[in-house]
Design a protein around this motif. Structure first.
Motif, mmCIF file in Angstrom:
data_model
loop_
_atom_site.group_PDB
_atom_site.id
_atom_site.type_symbol
_atom_site.label_atom_id
_atom_site.label_comp_id
_atom_site.label_asym_id
_atom_site.label_seq_id
_atom_site.Cartn_x
_atom_site.Cartn_y
_atom_site.Cartn_z
ATOM 1 N N ASN A 82 14.317 11.045 8.955
ATOM 2 C CA ASN A 82 13.228 10.141 9.346
ATOM 3 C C ASN A 82 12.142 10.009 8.292
ATOM 4 O O ASN A 82 11.082 9.445 8.582
ATOM 5 N N ARG A 102 1.136 9.230 2.591
ATOM 6 C CA ARG A 102 -0.177 8.675 2.257
ATOM 7 C C ARG A 102 -0.038 7.181 1.946
ATOM 8 O O ARG A 102 0.970 6.742 1.396
ATOM 9 N N ILE A 103 -1.040 6.445 2.327
ATOM 10 C CA ILE A 103 -1.079 5.002 2.093
ATOM 11 C C ILE A 103 -2.268 4.724 1.190
ATOM 12 O O ILE A 103 -3.370 5.212 1.438
ATOM 13 N N TRP A 104 -2.051 3.916 0.157
ATOM 14 C CA TRP A 104 -3.155 3.593 -0.750
ATOM 15 C C TRP A 104 -4.006 2.504 -0.126
ATOM 16 O O TRP A 104 -3.493 1.507 0.366
ATOM 17 N N GLY A 163 0.816 -1.218 0.000
ATOM 18 C CA GLY A 163 0.000 0.000 0.000
ATOM 19 C C GLY A 163 0.843 1.258 0.000
ATOM 20 O O GLY A 163 0.333 2.361 0.121
ATOM 21 N N GLU A 164 2.154 1.091 -0.144
ATOM 22 C CA GLU A 164 3.046 2.261 -0.153
ATOM 23 C C GLU A 164 3.017 2.977 -1.491
ATOM 24 O O GLU A 164 3.327 4.159 -1.577
ATOM 25 N N ALA A 192 2.979 1.389 19.732
ATOM 26 C CA ALA A 192 1.968 2.455 19.650
ATOM 27 C C ALA A 192 1.370 2.517 18.249
ATOM 28 O O ALA A 192 0.159 2.712 18.089
ATOM 29 N N ALA A 193 2.214 2.330 17.231
ATOM 30 C CA ALA A 193 1.705 2.387 15.847
ATOM 31 C C ALA A 193 0.740 1.233 15.578
ATOM 32 O O ALA A 193 -0.339 1.434 15.013
ATOM 33 N N TYR A 194 1.094 0.022 16.036
ATOM 34 C CA TYR A 194 0.227 -1.141 15.815
ATOM 35 C C TYR A 194 -0.927 -1.184 16.819
ATOM 36 O O TYR A 194 -1.771 -2.070 16.745
ATOM 37 N N ARG A 209 0.930 3.299 -5.370
ATOM 38 C CA ARG A 209 -0.355 3.015 -6.020
ATOM 39 C C ARG A 209 -0.136 2.321 -7.365
ATOM 40 O O ARG A 209 0.654 2.808 -8.183
ATOM 41 N N LEU A 212 14.602 0.198 7.781
ATOM 42 C CA LEU A 212 14.085 1.548 8.027
ATOM 43 C C LEU A 212 13.905 1.741 9.524
ATOM 44 O O LEU A 212 12.870 1.400 10.102
ATOM 45 N N LEU A 213 14.954 2.255 10.145
ATOM 46 C CA LEU A 213 14.968 2.415 11.599
ATOM 47 C C LEU A 213 15.410 3.838 11.924
ATOM 48 O O LEU A 213 15.895 4.550 11.060
ATOM 49 N N LEU A 232 2.520 3.407 7.905
ATOM 50 C CA LEU A 232 2.090 2.143 7.283
ATOM 51 C C LEU A 232 1.737 1.111 8.357
ATOM 52 O O LEU A 232 0.825 0.296 8.184
ATOM 53 N N ALA A 233 2.445 1.183 9.487
ATOM 54 C CA ALA A 233 2.170 0.255 10.591
ATOM 55 C C ALA A 233 0.900 0.638 11.351
ATOM 56 O O ALA A 233 0.442 -0.126 12.199
ATOM 57 N N GLY A 234 0.379 1.820 11.085
ATOM 58 C CA GLY A 234 -0.886 2.182 11.717
ATOM 59 C C GLY A 234 -0.854 3.439 12.560
ATOM 60 O O GLY A 234 -1.872 3.816 13.150
ATOM 61 N N LEU A 235 0.309 4.099 12.658
ATOM 62 C CA LEU A 235 0.338 5.342 13.435
ATOM 63 C C LEU A 235 -0.483 6.394 12.693
ATOM 64 O O LEU A 235 -0.166 6.718 11.546
ATOM 65 N N PHE A 275 6.678 1.265 17.733
ATOM 66 C CA PHE A 275 5.844 0.459 16.822
ATOM 67 C C PHE A 275 4.685 -0.208 17.572
ATOM 68 O O PHE A 275 3.644 -0.475 16.966
ATOM 69 N N ASP A 290 11.674 8.121 5.661
ATOM 70 C CA ASP A 290 11.240 6.745 5.395
ATOM 71 C C ASP A 290 10.742 6.054 6.664
ATOM 72 O O ASP A 290 9.822 5.239 6.620
ATOM 73 N N PHE A 291 11.384 6.378 7.786
ATOM 74 C CA PHE A 291 10.980 5.782 9.064
ATOM 75 C C PHE A 291 9.554 6.227 9.424
ATOM 76 O O PHE A 291 8.727 5.416 9.864
ATOM 77 N N ASP A 292 9.264 7.499 9.225
ATOM 78 C CA ASP A 292 7.917 8.015 9.507
ATOM 79 C C ASP A 292 6.885 7.315 8.626
ATOM 80 O O ASP A 292 5.788 6.984 9.065
ATOM 81 N N ARG A 293 7.275 7.106 7.387
ATOM 82 C CA ARG A 293 6.368 6.440 6.444
ATOM 83 C C ARG A 293 6.082 5.009 6.916
ATOM 84 O O ARG A 293 4.946 4.525 6.829
ATOM 85 N N ARG A 294 7.102 4.364 7.427
ATOM 86 C CA ARG A 294 6.913 2.993 7.916
ATOM 87 C C ARG A 294 5.986 2.983 9.135
ATOM 88 O O ARG A 294 5.151 2.089 9.275
ATOM 89 N N LEU A 295 6.164 3.977 10.007
ATOM 90 C CA LEU A 295 5.289 4.061 11.180
ATOM 91 C C LEU A 295 3.828 4.256 10.775
ATOM 92 O O LEU A 295 2.922 3.646 11.343
#
Lengths: 212, 279
Positions: B91, B247-249, A53-54, A92-94, A56, A76-77, B100-103, A90, B93-98
């Motif tokens: 950050n 943004r996430i599709w 989903g990153e 918190a994100a999940y 389109r 990506l850390l 994507l993980a649901g933040l 993470f 790419d890291f923010d984007r990953r967060l």
């Protein structure tokens, strides 16, 4: 046959005039481990980013059931935060209430001694373990792993496969992308991404005979 | 986990990251006092005319004190913009990953804004305290407010550049050039045209008016609002770019289907042989 947890239908994506994906169709059923192999620049990471989903797709549809775990190729850390802080962030994100599964992942990947160290001070292989932990810690139904064992030493590489087997036996759908896939017999299905399309490959040995 | 707890976690880590920027902290500790001292030593106490926007009148203020004040603006705008820019760029790419993980993106945005406000408040307080060694102004609060407003503006500029520009060098150059041009143009000693009306269009104009007016005992003017508008403007543009880049599709959800077995603890699934090898 069970309904797939992840289904991609006729996915197409171009960058400028370059057509990277030209109608990729793929099903990943629960409890299966699927591999996609392709040369550098074949579009593997593009496909995975679309499935996550990153990115389109310009054409096609994706259907997914359950939570997604995504392990990108590059770790990506945040170099200034410790391993423990990554878990909390993470978590918190999940939206997790407990980090016990993440902690057991760290123990099983064997890097608990680095938990309080900033990630910037860790080796490439340990960063990759953190990368993988962040993708698995919420026990997702669908796992997308982009070169997940890059930088692992031999023991950790073997251990990764035990973990993958464990995930498969729990009914999760696991998709691994790599430019080189050793141990092809570990997969339930194997595809080659070439000229923007997937071709199914035959697997050398049946799964029952797999070995290291 | 409530949104508030997620925000508290994200804001805490954004601030921890800033606190671990040792280079920036070193610059703060060393660069700010040296900068104030150097300019303060060079410029005598002769009176200098400064045009107050709120009344249109010219104040005759001590040149040494005014110079020390403006040199502080130059130092802290550079440092705060650099701090926020570095974190935002690294950050991306890291923010984007967060996300994507649901933040939730509003949580990420609130955390970033909080980091700017806290960093600006602390850096401006520190710079005001350093200033006391060179000028015993009675308008401590107004000077802090002026410094705070300018560090907010430059923190937001750092965020904007951090989410927009991938080249670290290009970002640093832009920050240095904007800060030098902006803060030096506002200072009547470095720039004889500093009282011209067109300088009201620059970011440091409002903070400078606040700090000079309050620092020399003439109250806090309405230029606070001009400064806040700059902060909000830069922050909004930066956060909209952040929103766009994270943004996430949406992926169509299939009917929910539970996994066949509850998750095991991964360590339990290991063979004893491998576990031994890993020890």
């Amino acid at each position: 046959m069970s309904e797939p947890l992840l289904r991609a239908e006729q996915i197409a994506r171009s960058f400028g005039r370059r057509k990277v994906l030209r109608g990729v169709t793929l099903d990943v059923a629960p409890g299966t481990l699927v591999g996609i192999v392709g040369e550098n620049g074949a579009g593997k990471s593009t496909l995975l980013r679309i499935l996550a989903g990153e990115l389109r797709p310009q054409h096609g549809a994706i259907t997914r059931s359950g939570a997604l775990g995504y392990c990108p190729q590059a770790a990506l850390l945040n170099e200034t935060l410790t391993v423990n802080q990554h878990l909390a962030y993470f978590g918190a994100a999940y939206n997790l209430t407990s980090l016990s599964y993440a902690e057991s992942l760290i123990a099983s990947l064997g890097y608990q001694q680095y938990r309080t160290m900033p990630v910037g001070a860790l080796s490439g292989g340990t960063k990759q373990k953190v990368n993988l932990t962040l993708a698995l810690m919420h026990q997702p139904g669908v796992l997308l792993l982009d070169e997940p064992y890059q930088g692992f030493d031999w023991e950790t590489y073997l251990h990764f496969w035990e973990l993958a087997e464990d995930l498969r036996s729990q009914g999760r759908a696991v998709l691994v992308i790599s430019h080189l896939l050793f141990d092809q017999q570990r997969f339930d299905a194997l595809y080659q991404l070439e000229n923007g399309q997937l071709t199914q490959l035959s697997i050398d040995q049946p799964r029952e005979m797999k070995g290291v | 986990m409530t949104s508030w707890k997620r925000f508290a976690t994200a804001a805490r880590f954004a601030l921890i990251e800033q606190a671990r920027n040792r280079f920036a902290l070193g610059l703060l500790l060393i660069f700010v006092p040296i900068w104030d001292w150097m300019f303060g030593t060079l410029i005598p106490n002769d009176p200098v005319a400064f045009k107050l926007q709120s009344t249109g009148a010219f104040l005759q203020v001590n040149g040494h004190n005014l110079t020390v004040l403006t040199s502080g603006f130059n130092a802290i705008t550079l440092i705060v913009a650099f701090m926020i820019f570095t974190a935002a760029r690294r950050n991306a790419d890291f923010d984007r990953r967060l996300v994507l993980a649901g933040l939730p993106r509003p949580v990420a945005i609130a955390a970033k804004t909080t980091a700017i406000v806290v960093v600006a408040a602390l850096v401006s307080l520190y710079a005001t305290l350093v200033l006391l060694f060179f000028w015993h102004s009675a308008g401590f609060g107004a000077i802090w407010l002026g410094y705070l407003l300018d560090t907010l503006i430059y923190g937001a500029l750092g965020l904007l550049l951090g989410v927009l520009i991938s080249s670290e060098l290009a970002g640093f150059f832009i920050i240095i050039m904007v800060s030098l041009m902006d803060t030096l143009l506002q200072a009547p000693i470095e720039n004889p045209l500093a009282n011209k009306d067109f300088l009201a269009a620059f970011p440091t104009y409002g903070p400078m008016q606040v700090a000079v007016s309050g620092g020399f005992g003439h109250g806090v003017p309405g230029a606070v609002l001009i400064a806040l508008a700059w902060f909000v403007g830069f922050a909004l543009v930066g956060l909209v770019i952040f929103w766009w880049k994270t943004r996430i599709w949406s992926i169509q959800a299939a009917p929910a289907r539970p996994v066949t077995q509850p998750a095991q603890q991964p360590a339990q699934a290991l063979s004893a042989a491998t576990r031994d090898t890993l020890q």
